[in-house]
Design a protein around this motif. Structure first.
Motif, mmCIF file in Angstrom:
data_model
loop_
_atom_site.group_PDB
_atom_site.id
_atom_site.type_symbol
_atom_site.label_atom_id
_atom_site.label_comp_id
_atom_site.label_asym_id
_atom_site.label_seq_id
_atom_site.Cartn_x
_atom_site.Cartn_y
_atom_site.Cartn_z
ATOM 1 N N UNK A 24 0.812 -1.213 0.000
ATOM 2 C CA UNK A 24 0.000 0.000 0.000
ATOM 3 C C UNK A 24 0.849 1.268 0.000
ATOM 4 N N UNK A 25 0.230 2.331 -0.456
ATOM 5 C CA UNK A 25 0.835 3.651 -0.443
ATOM 6 C C UNK A 25 0.179 4.454 0.670
ATOM 7 N N UNK A 26 0.980 5.196 1.397
ATOM 8 C CA UNK A 26 0.500 6.001 2.512
ATOM 9 C C UNK A 26 0.719 7.473 2.205
ATOM 10 N N UNK A 27 -0.161 8.322 2.735
ATOM 11 C CA UNK A 27 -0.029 9.762 2.528
ATOM 12 C C UNK A 27 -0.232 10.488 3.852
ATOM 13 N N UNK A 28 0.588 11.514 4.030
ATOM 14 C CA UNK A 28 0.445 12.441 5.157
ATOM 15 C C UNK A 28 0.810 13.804 4.611
ATOM 16 N N UNK A 29 -0.216 14.644 4.402
ATOM 17 C CA UNK A 29 0.026 15.945 3.783
ATOM 18 C C UNK A 29 0.547 15.763 2.375
ATOM 19 N N UNK A 30 1.723 16.331 2.101
ATOM 20 C CA UNK A 30 2.320 16.208 0.765
ATOM 21 C C UNK A 30 3.404 15.134 0.704
ATOM 22 N N UNK A 31 3.500 14.317 1.748
ATOM 23 C CA UNK A 31 4.477 13.233 1.773
ATOM 24 C C UNK A 31 3.789 11.918 1.455
ATOM 25 N N UNK A 32 4.575 10.991 0.895
ATOM 26 C CA UNK A 32 4.072 9.655 0.601
ATOM 27 C C UNK A 32 4.980 8.634 1.263
ATOM 28 N N UNK A 33 4.379 7.593 1.824
ATOM 29 C CA UNK A 33 5.129 6.572 2.540
ATOM 30 C C UNK A 33 4.962 5.194 1.935
ATOM 31 N N UNK A 34 5.943 4.361 2.168
ATOM 32 C CA UNK A 34 6.007 3.034 1.590
ATOM 33 C C UNK A 34 6.701 2.110 2.586
ATOM 34 N N UNK A 35 6.064 0.996 2.904
ATOM 35 C CA UNK A 35 6.652 0.008 3.812
ATOM 36 C C UNK A 35 7.494 -0.979 3.012
ATOM 37 N N UNK A 36 8.804 -0.915 3.164
ATOM 38 C CA UNK A 36 9.696 -1.841 2.453
ATOM 39 C C UNK A 36 9.548 -3.235 3.059
ATOM 40 N N UNK A 37 9.410 -4.221 2.170
ATOM 41 C CA UNK A 37 9.209 -5.592 2.613
ATOM 42 C C UNK A 37 10.318 -6.496 2.066
ATOM 43 N N UNK A 38 10.439 -7.664 2.640
ATOM 44 C CA UNK A 38 11.454 -8.629 2.226
ATOM 45 C C UNK A 38 11.361 -8.934 0.736
ATOM 46 N N UNK A 87 18.362 0.937 1.636
ATOM 47 C CA UNK A 87 17.102 0.788 2.354
ATOM 48 C C UNK A 87 16.938 -0.694 2.651
ATOM 49 N N UNK A 88 16.385 -0.994 3.815
ATOM 50 C CA UNK A 88 16.295 -2.376 4.266
ATOM 51 C C UNK A 88 14.834 -2.793 4.451
ATOM 52 N N UNK A 89 14.564 -4.091 4.300
ATOM 53 C CA UNK A 89 13.210 -4.573 4.587
ATOM 54 C C UNK A 89 12.792 -4.174 6.003
ATOM 55 N N UNK A 90 11.540 -3.814 6.145
ATOM 56 C CA UNK A 90 11.010 -3.391 7.444
ATOM 57 C C UNK A 90 11.027 -1.892 7.653
#
Length: 134
Positions: A24-38, A87-90
């Motif tokens: 999934x893609x996450x948003x907070x204001x004008x930022x976007x987040x991403x959970x890195x996975x294995x 960047x690392x998983x998790x």
């Protein structure tokens, strides 16, 4: 998931055109987040540069879309990436950016992808504002 973004004000968004593997893609204001996975890791165990590039391209494109009113079709015509750290998983990665210049038909943008205080990737790009399909 090792990190719950909702505890920090993030909301999940459903982006169009983002490959399923990057959701999934996450948003907070004008930022976007991403959970890195294995599953995003390469043979060395770090997040594959192509995954980071995909996320950054999409995040900056969403920023351009928002800055231009959200109704424009657009396309990336140039994206320059500088990989700064692994960047690392998790890890929860956060993309942010800013418009540096805009003309009638193109938008210039720069941004960073971070994990906490560590810059993982720096990017500059140009997006073409497209006419609506006929």
């Amino acid at each position: 998931m090792s990190h719950d973004p909702t505890t920090e004000g993030w909301r999940q968004v459903v982006p169009s055109g983002l490959p399923e593997t990057a959701n999934p893609l996450w948003q907070r204001g004008t930022e976007y987040g991403f959970q890195a996975r294995t599953e995003h890791a390469n043979g060395r165990g770090v997040i594959h540069g192509g995954i980071l590039a995909t996320f950054m391209d999409h995040s900056l494109g969403l920023m351009v879309r928002a800055a231009t009113g959200g109704g424009m079709n657009l396309a990336t015509i140039q994206l320059d990436l500088h990989y700064l750290a692994a960047a690392m998983p998790g890890q929860f990665l956060v993309g942010s950016g800013e418009i540096t210049r805009q003309t009638r038909s193109v938008v210039f943008v720069r941004g960073t992808l971070r994990h906490g205080d560590t810059a993982v990737l720096a990017a500059t790009g140009i997006w073409k504002l497209l006419a609506p399909p006929r």
